[in-house]
Design a protein around this motif. Sequence first.
Motif, PDB file in Angstrom:
ATOM      1  N   PRO A 127     -39.920 -26.432 -17.504  1.00  0.00           N
ATOM      2  CA  PRO A 127     -38.744 -25.566 -17.604  1.00  0.00           C
ATOM      3  C   PRO A 127     -38.244 -25.442 -19.030  1.00  0.00           C
ATOM      4  O   PRO A 127     -38.266 -26.403 -19.809  1.00  0.00           O
ATOM      5  CB  PRO A 127     -37.714 -26.281 -16.706  1.00  0.00           C
ATOM      6  CG  PRO A 127     -38.555 -27.008 -15.710  1.00  0.00           C
ATOM      7  CD  PRO A 127     -39.783 -27.449 -16.467  1.00  0.00           C
ATOM      8  N   SER A 175     -39.272 -29.153 -11.769  1.00  0.00           N
ATOM      9  CA  SER A 175     -38.730 -27.929 -11.184  1.00  0.00           C
ATOM     10  C   SER A 175     -39.853 -26.937 -10.963  1.00  0.00           C
ATOM     11  O   SER A 175     -40.731 -26.787 -11.824  1.00  0.00           O
ATOM     12  CB  SER A 175     -37.677 -27.302 -12.108  1.00  0.00           C
ATOM     13  OG  SER A 175     -37.258 -26.046 -11.596  1.00  0.00           O
ATOM     14  N   ARG A 177     -39.553 -23.896 -11.020  1.00  0.00           N
ATOM     15  CA  ARG A 177     -39.216 -22.707 -11.818  1.00  0.00           C
ATOM     16  C   ARG A 177     -39.415 -22.989 -13.300  1.00  0.00           C
ATOM     17  O   ARG A 177     -39.132 -24.080 -13.777  1.00  0.00           O
ATOM     18  CB  ARG A 177     -37.762 -22.278 -11.585  1.00  0.00           C
ATOM     19  CG  ARG A 177     -37.431 -21.915 -10.138  1.00  0.00           C
ATOM     20  CD  ARG A 177     -35.925 -21.738  -9.996  1.00  0.00           C
ATOM     21  NE  ARG A 177     -35.545 -21.371  -8.644  1.00  0.00           N
ATOM     22  CZ  ARG A 177     -35.315 -20.124  -8.247  1.00  0.00           C
ATOM     23  NH1 ARG A 177     -35.452 -19.122  -9.115  1.00  0.00           N
ATOM     24  NH2 ARG A 177     -34.958 -19.860  -7.008  1.00  0.00           N
ATOM     25  N   GLU A 178     -39.853 -21.960 -14.040  1.00  0.00           N
ATOM     26  CA  GLU A 178     -39.939 -22.079 -15.492  1.00  0.00           C
ATOM     27  C   GLU A 178     -38.572 -21.816 -16.120  1.00  0.00           C
ATOM     28  O   GLU A 178     -38.206 -22.435 -17.119  1.00  0.00           O
ATOM     29  CB  GLU A 178     -40.964 -21.084 -16.050  1.00  0.00           C
ATOM     30  CG  GLU A 178     -42.397 -21.385 -15.651  1.00  0.00           C
ATOM     31  CD  GLU A 178     -43.363 -20.403 -16.276  1.00  0.00           C
ATOM     32  OE1 GLU A 178     -42.984 -19.757 -17.262  1.00  0.00           O
ATOM     33  OE2 GLU A 178     -44.485 -20.284 -15.781  1.00  0.00           O
ATOM     34  N   GLN A 179     -37.858 -20.868 -15.548  1.00  0.00           N
ATOM     35  CA  GLN A 179     -36.539 -20.524 -16.053  1.00  0.00           C
ATOM     36  C   GLN A 179     -35.565 -20.476 -14.884  1.00  0.00           C
ATOM     37  O   GLN A 179     -35.944 -20.550 -13.725  1.00  0.00           O
ATOM     38  CB  GLN A 179     -36.576 -19.175 -16.787  1.00  0.00           C
ATOM     39  CG  GLN A 179     -37.490 -19.163 -18.001  1.00  0.00           C
ATOM     40  CD  GLN A 179     -37.540 -17.804 -18.670  1.00  0.00           C
ATOM     41  OE1 GLN A 179     -37.098 -16.811 -18.118  1.00  0.00           O
ATOM     42  NE2 GLN A 179     -38.070 -17.774 -19.880  1.00  0.00           N
ATOM     43  N   ASP A 180     -34.300 -20.344 -15.210  1.00  0.00           N
ATOM     44  CA  ASP A 180     -33.257 -20.236 -14.198  1.00  0.00           C
ATOM     45  C   ASP A 180     -33.345 -21.389 -13.194  1.00  0.00           C
ATOM     46  O   ASP A 180     -33.370 -21.201 -11.981  1.00  0.00           O
ATOM     47  CB  ASP A 180     -33.361 -18.895 -13.473  1.00  0.00           C
ATOM     48  CG  ASP A 180     -32.084 -18.577 -12.685  1.00  0.00           C
ATOM     49  OD1 ASP A 180     -31.037 -19.139 -13.033  1.00  0.00           O
ATOM     50  OD2 ASP A 180     -32.154 -17.786 -11.728  1.00  0.00           O
ATOM     51  N   VAL A 181     -33.386 -22.602 -13.737  1.00  0.00           N
ATOM     52  CA  VAL A 181     -33.457 -23.797 -12.899  1.00  0.00           C
ATOM     53  C   VAL A 181     -32.175 -23.921 -12.080  1.00  0.00           C
ATOM     54  O   VAL A 181     -31.069 -23.685 -12.579  1.00  0.00           O
ATOM     55  CB  VAL A 181     -33.652 -25.049 -13.772  1.00  0.00           C
ATOM     56  CG1 VAL A 181     -33.630 -26.305 -12.924  1.00  0.00           C
ATOM     57  CG2 VAL A 181     -34.950 -24.945 -14.547  1.00  0.00           C
ATOM     58  N   GLN A 369     -45.648 -30.539 -10.610  1.00  0.00           N
ATOM     59  CA  GLN A 369     -45.250 -29.259 -11.205  1.00  0.00           C
ATOM     60  C   GLN A 369     -46.390 -28.252 -11.148  1.00  0.00           C
ATOM     61  O   GLN A 369     -46.210 -27.106 -10.715  1.00  0.00           O
ATOM     62  CB  GLN A 369     -44.836 -29.487 -12.666  1.00  0.00           C
ATOM     63  CG  GLN A 369     -44.520 -28.227 -13.451  1.00  0.00           C
ATOM     64  CD  GLN A 369     -43.094 -27.781 -13.258  1.00  0.00           C
ATOM     65  OE1 GLN A 369     -42.294 -28.511 -12.681  1.00  0.00           O
ATOM     66  NE2 GLN A 369     -42.774 -26.600 -13.727  1.00  0.00           N
ATOM     67  N   ARG A 373     -46.659 -24.852  -8.691  1.00  0.00           N
ATOM     68  CA  ARG A 373     -46.696 -23.519  -9.272  1.00  0.00           C
ATOM     69  C   ARG A 373     -47.960 -22.766  -8.853  1.00  0.00           C
ATOM     70  O   ARG A 373     -47.924 -21.562  -8.604  1.00  0.00           O
ATOM     71  CB  ARG A 373     -46.624 -23.591 -10.795  1.00  0.00           C
ATOM     72  CG  ARG A 373     -45.233 -23.953 -11.299  1.00  0.00           C
ATOM     73  CD  ARG A 373     -45.091 -23.659 -12.785  1.00  0.00           C
ATOM     74  NE  ARG A 373     -45.526 -22.309 -13.103  1.00  0.00           N
ATOM     75  CZ  ARG A 373     -44.806 -21.203 -12.866  1.00  0.00           C
ATOM     76  NH1 ARG A 373     -43.627 -21.306 -12.276  1.00  0.00           N
ATOM     77  NH2 ARG A 373     -45.269 -20.023 -13.216  1.00  0.00           N
ATOM     78  N   LEU A 376     -47.618 -21.137  -5.358  1.00  0.00           N
ATOM     79  CA  LEU A 376     -46.581 -20.140  -5.118  1.00  0.00           C
ATOM     80  C   LEU A 376     -47.211 -18.836  -4.637  1.00  0.00           C
ATOM     81  O   LEU A 376     -48.196 -18.366  -5.196  1.00  0.00           O
ATOM     82  CB  LEU A 376     -45.774 -19.891  -6.401  1.00  0.00           C
ATOM     83  CG  LEU A 376     -44.836 -21.025  -6.847  1.00  0.00           C
ATOM     84  CD1 LEU A 376     -44.146 -20.666  -8.148  1.00  0.00           C
ATOM     85  CD2 LEU A 376     -43.805 -21.333  -5.763  1.00  0.00           C
ATOM     86  N   THR A 382     -42.988 -25.506  -1.201  1.00  0.00           N
ATOM     87  CA  THR A 382     -42.894 -26.530  -2.245  1.00  0.00           C
ATOM     88  C   THR A 382     -42.600 -27.899  -1.642  1.00  0.00           C
ATOM     89  O   THR A 382     -43.098 -28.924  -2.126  1.00  0.00           O
ATOM     90  CB  THR A 382     -41.790 -26.152  -3.248  1.00  0.00           C
ATOM     91  OG1 THR A 382     -42.101 -24.892  -3.846  1.00  0.00           O
ATOM     92  CG2 THR A 382     -41.660 -27.202  -4.339  1.00  0.00           C
TER      93      THR A 382
END
Length: 487
Positions: A127, A175, A177-181, A369, A373, A376, A382
């Motif tokens: 992230p 997480s 997600r890479e962004q918007d955790v 992680q 991913r 997905l 997950t």
Amino acid sequence: MDAITFLYMLLQSLIHYLQSVGDVWDEETLWRMEEHAKHLERKRIQLEREVEELDVRQSGEAWGDLLRFALQPWQVWAVAGLPVLLLGLYIFWMKRNDEAENSSEEYEEDQVLGNDLRWLLERIQWPVQDLQGGCEWAIRLMDNYTVYFGHVLSDSFYPVLQRAIGVGSAFEGWSPREQDVVYRVLIPMTPPRGHSFHLELDSAEHRHVRNFRVRVQLECTCSKEQQAEKMLCFLHHPEEELGENQDLSLLDTLCTNSYLDVHKTARWFYQLVRAVWPALPQSHSWHLTLLPSRRSCQIKVTNGEASFRIEVLFGVRRGYSDVFVSSQTREALTLSTTWPEAYNVAEVKFFKYIARQAPPDSLHLRCLQLFSRVQLGFGFSTYMVKTIVMHLLNTIPVSQWRRRYFLRRLGDINVNLRSCLEEKCLNHFIIGNRNLPQEISLPLDISSAEPPNLFHHLAQDPASHSQAMSEYQDLQHRLARLLLNGH
């Protein structure tokens, strides 16, 4: 040549030999060792001949002195122990040689593994935000909220809000997600004065889920201590008097048919968050946005440079354990009075336990992680992947999650996923697991229960199982492309 001279030469020869050998012994060194052994054997034979000659030439007294001297115990053992010494040196050389080869192989493996994994690990997008810093910021914000909640609600009959507990992937150290955790927290609730909570297990047909209802019951507050607080008893005072002098009970605000309502609780909490925000120190430099949600409170806080998304869940603790009944959504159609049993606090404690035991270069979170991913877009959640990894972490020593074992552990995750799909069975990690760390506290009915099958739907529906196996094959192709091509 006398025995002292011979022993001196023997020791000098060994010392000179060991100095010439150094730390690295090869086949040439072994050959030199054998030559030295032959040389020393010749010296021994020569000594015996000289002793025999002395026996002929010298008188009895002189021979007796030499014999007593020559047969001093330490000298006899020194000569007799020579073969043992040489054998020990040979064994030592073989051991060092094996260690050198193994060390060389491990070094070469690390070099190859380093070259092969460098690009792979670089492509495991961690992230953008610093997870630990984000978790600390989110908890600090919720702690500030909790202080003001205590002041605002001190004389009310709404649930008492306790300090928030970080749960979910971010607080576990990873997480998807890479962004918007999303920083997910759970706020434990306890009953207000004059009320009690009673958890009732929903006797639904589905054994794979455990849903509860929180029944709210009024309690008598006619004791002298409670009367001193100027509180009227909800049970023994007329409704007219209660309505004129006291706030409504929890049954009249956040309940439906005597059961705590998740939707009403979420709307109430939204109002609290909005009302208290201007009093918080963060409000001076951050902007608060409330996001829509029916069973939780989702907020986004930004300041132009950074952004934090926080989801607040509500829960009631089961006794003194790490298990709660929570407002989280487990199924699409969840009734407003249904509170699913949640194990996310216990799972966070498990990951923290692993983090304390693991070596600094452990990549268990990177494995989770990457695999999360890669899958997905497929039908594997997950949480299913995390469950497989938790089972592996509970059985494979933490020392074997280091960098050099990265591909092996990825293979273990992949093999376990396929095995679970073929057997149509993936056991829940918390329920029925008696091998958890002692610091994780579970209710007795949880620790002794039969673990529910997270793949129960595959066992019930052949079409779903066929689709899952097909998606697994597609997952293998995606994983193979990642490992072979680096993208």
